[in-house]
Design a protein around this motif. Structure first.
Motif, PDB file in Angstrom:
ATOM      1  N   LYS A 126       0.505  -7.495   6.291  1.00  0.00           N
ATOM      2  CA  LYS A 126       0.211  -8.728   5.558  1.00  0.00           C
ATOM      3  C   LYS A 126      -1.166  -8.663   4.905  1.00  0.00           C
ATOM      4  O   LYS A 126      -1.961  -9.604   4.969  1.00  0.00           O
ATOM      5  CB  LYS A 126       0.299  -9.936   6.498  1.00  0.00           C
ATOM      6  CG  LYS A 126       1.688 -10.138   7.086  1.00  0.00           C
ATOM      7  CD  LYS A 126       1.747 -11.366   7.973  1.00  0.00           C
ATOM      8  CE  LYS A 126       3.149 -11.554   8.560  1.00  0.00           C
ATOM      9  NZ  LYS A 126       3.225 -12.732   9.440  1.00  0.00           N
ATOM     10  N   SER A 127      -1.411  -7.524   4.278  1.00  0.00           N
ATOM     11  CA  SER A 127      -2.710  -7.296   3.635  1.00  0.00           C
ATOM     12  C   SER A 127      -2.624  -7.395   2.121  1.00  0.00           C
ATOM     13  O   SER A 127      -3.630  -7.233   1.429  1.00  0.00           O
ATOM     14  CB  SER A 127      -3.221  -5.905   4.010  1.00  0.00           C
ATOM     15  OG  SER A 127      -2.306  -4.907   3.581  1.00  0.00           O
ATOM     16  N   GLY A 128      -1.419  -7.634   1.599  1.00  0.00           N
ATOM     17  CA  GLY A 128      -1.247  -7.670   0.161  1.00  0.00           C
ATOM     18  C   GLY A 128      -0.898  -6.316  -0.434  1.00  0.00           C
ATOM     19  O   GLY A 128      -0.671  -6.208  -1.632  1.00  0.00           O
ATOM     20  N   VAL A 129      -0.874  -5.279   0.403  1.00  0.00           N
ATOM     21  CA  VAL A 129      -0.533  -3.924  -0.040  1.00  0.00           C
ATOM     22  C   VAL A 129       0.910  -3.632   0.367  1.00  0.00           C
ATOM     23  O   VAL A 129       1.239  -3.650   1.554  1.00  0.00           O
ATOM     24  CB  VAL A 129      -1.477  -2.877   0.585  1.00  0.00           C
ATOM     25  CG1 VAL A 129      -1.064  -1.475   0.159  1.00  0.00           C
ATOM     26  CG2 VAL A 129      -2.920  -3.151   0.175  1.00  0.00           C
ATOM     27  N   LYS A 130       1.755  -3.376  -0.602  1.00  0.00           N
ATOM     28  CA  LYS A 130       3.171  -3.135  -0.325  1.00  0.00           C
ATOM     29  C   LYS A 130       3.465  -1.642  -0.271  1.00  0.00           C
ATOM     30  O   LYS A 130       2.876  -0.856  -1.002  1.00  0.00           O
ATOM     31  CB  LYS A 130       4.034  -3.806  -1.389  1.00  0.00           C
ATOM     32  CG  LYS A 130       3.865  -5.324  -1.430  1.00  0.00           C
ATOM     33  CD  LYS A 130       4.699  -5.944  -2.524  1.00  0.00           C
ATOM     34  CE  LYS A 130       4.477  -7.452  -2.579  1.00  0.00           C
ATOM     35  NZ  LYS A 130       5.256  -8.090  -3.671  1.00  0.00           N
ATOM     36  N   MET A 131       4.398  -1.289   0.600  1.00  0.00           N
ATOM     37  CA  MET A 131       4.786   0.102   0.778  1.00  0.00           C
ATOM     38  C   MET A 131       6.270   0.265   0.513  1.00  0.00           C
ATOM     39  O   MET A 131       7.058  -0.658   0.743  1.00  0.00           O
ATOM     40  CB  MET A 131       4.482   0.571   2.209  1.00  0.00           C
ATOM     41  CG  MET A 131       3.037   0.415   2.639  1.00  0.00           C
ATOM     42  SD  MET A 131       2.818   0.937   4.363  1.00  0.00           S
ATOM     43  CE  MET A 131       1.074   0.584   4.589  1.00  0.00           C
ATOM     44  N   THR A 132       6.643   1.454   0.026  1.00  0.00           N
ATOM     45  CA  THR A 132       8.056   1.781  -0.142  1.00  0.00           C
ATOM     46  C   THR A 132       8.633   2.163   1.210  1.00  0.00           C
ATOM     47  O   THR A 132       8.128   3.067   1.876  1.00  0.00           O
ATOM     48  CB  THR A 132       8.240   2.943  -1.123  1.00  0.00           C
ATOM     49  OG1 THR A 132       7.652   2.603  -2.376  1.00  0.00           O
ATOM     50  CG2 THR A 132       9.721   3.249  -1.323  1.00  0.00           C
TER      51      THR A 132
END
Length: 214
Positions: A126-132
């Motif tokens: 929930k840091s705003g960084v999205k991962m595939t």
């Protein structure tokens, strides 16, 4: 300092994994060219005719293409595949990094089906960084997600995430894996064209449409 050291090491390893297949290919081509040159040299001395180096390179390239075709034709047979599997198990897998290079090439080319069900975008911290991520299992309201590292997708992280916190991508797992191996290349088309609000049904997912800059 440790962060910098880890960054340098992982970056060097990633670059090495990209360069290693190219170096091996160049090395094999060089060996074949040298072999053909040595085989032709006695003939040129007999007829007193010197073959240009460019012609030798062309002959070597044709020989490589023909060799690849014959090997591919051989392994399409049941006996050929059995022989290849034996050679791979007994000798090739002993070579350092062979398995990694093989998996990367197969995932990138799409010849190996990824053992994943669906593709998602996930923000586990929930840091705003999205991962595939790739769905490996589903249980009640949660999904088990595998997030591979780049450019080596055989390593990664496992997360257990609630389905409401996932963004579903309606694309093939092989297409998404190619963006991982390619260190993000093609992600723009993957994300903006294929995000869906709900979990995709079990049907044929779409391919990534590659766009070109005008």
């Amino acid at each position: 300092m440790k962060r910098l050291q880890k960054f340098v090491v992982t970056t060097m390893i990633g670059g090495g994994l990209i360069l290693l297949p190219i170096v091996i290919l160049v090395f094999v081509v060089k060996i074949i060219i040298q072999f053909i040159d040595n085989a032709i040299s006695p003939l040129t001395q007999l007829v007193e005719w010197e073959i240009p180096g460019l012609l030798i390179d062309v002959i070597a390239l044709i020989a490589i293409i023909l060799l690849c075709f014959l090997i591919g034709l051989f392994v399409r047979t049941r006996m050929g595949m059995s022989v290849f599997k034996y050679i791979e198990r007994e000798w090739l897998e002993i070579i350092p990094a062979y398995s990694t290079i093989r998996d990367i090439v197969q995932q990138f080319s799409g010849t190996k089906k990824a053992p994943f069900k669906k593709v998602v975008m996930v923000d586990p911290f929930k840091s705003g960084v999205k991962m595939t991520g790739f769905i490996t299992d589903e249980h009640e309201d949660y999904c088990t997600i595998f997030v591979p590292t780049a450019p080596n997708p055989t390593n990664g992280f496992i997360f257990h995430v609630h389905k409401d916190h996932l963004e579903w991508l309606d694309i093939r797992t092989e297409a998404a894996m190619r963006t991982v191996v390619g260190m993000g290349v093609g992600s723009q088309d993957m994300i903006h064209q294929n995000v869906v609000e709900e979990e995709p049904e079990d049907r044929e997912p779409v391919e990534i449409e590659r766009t070109t800059d005008r």
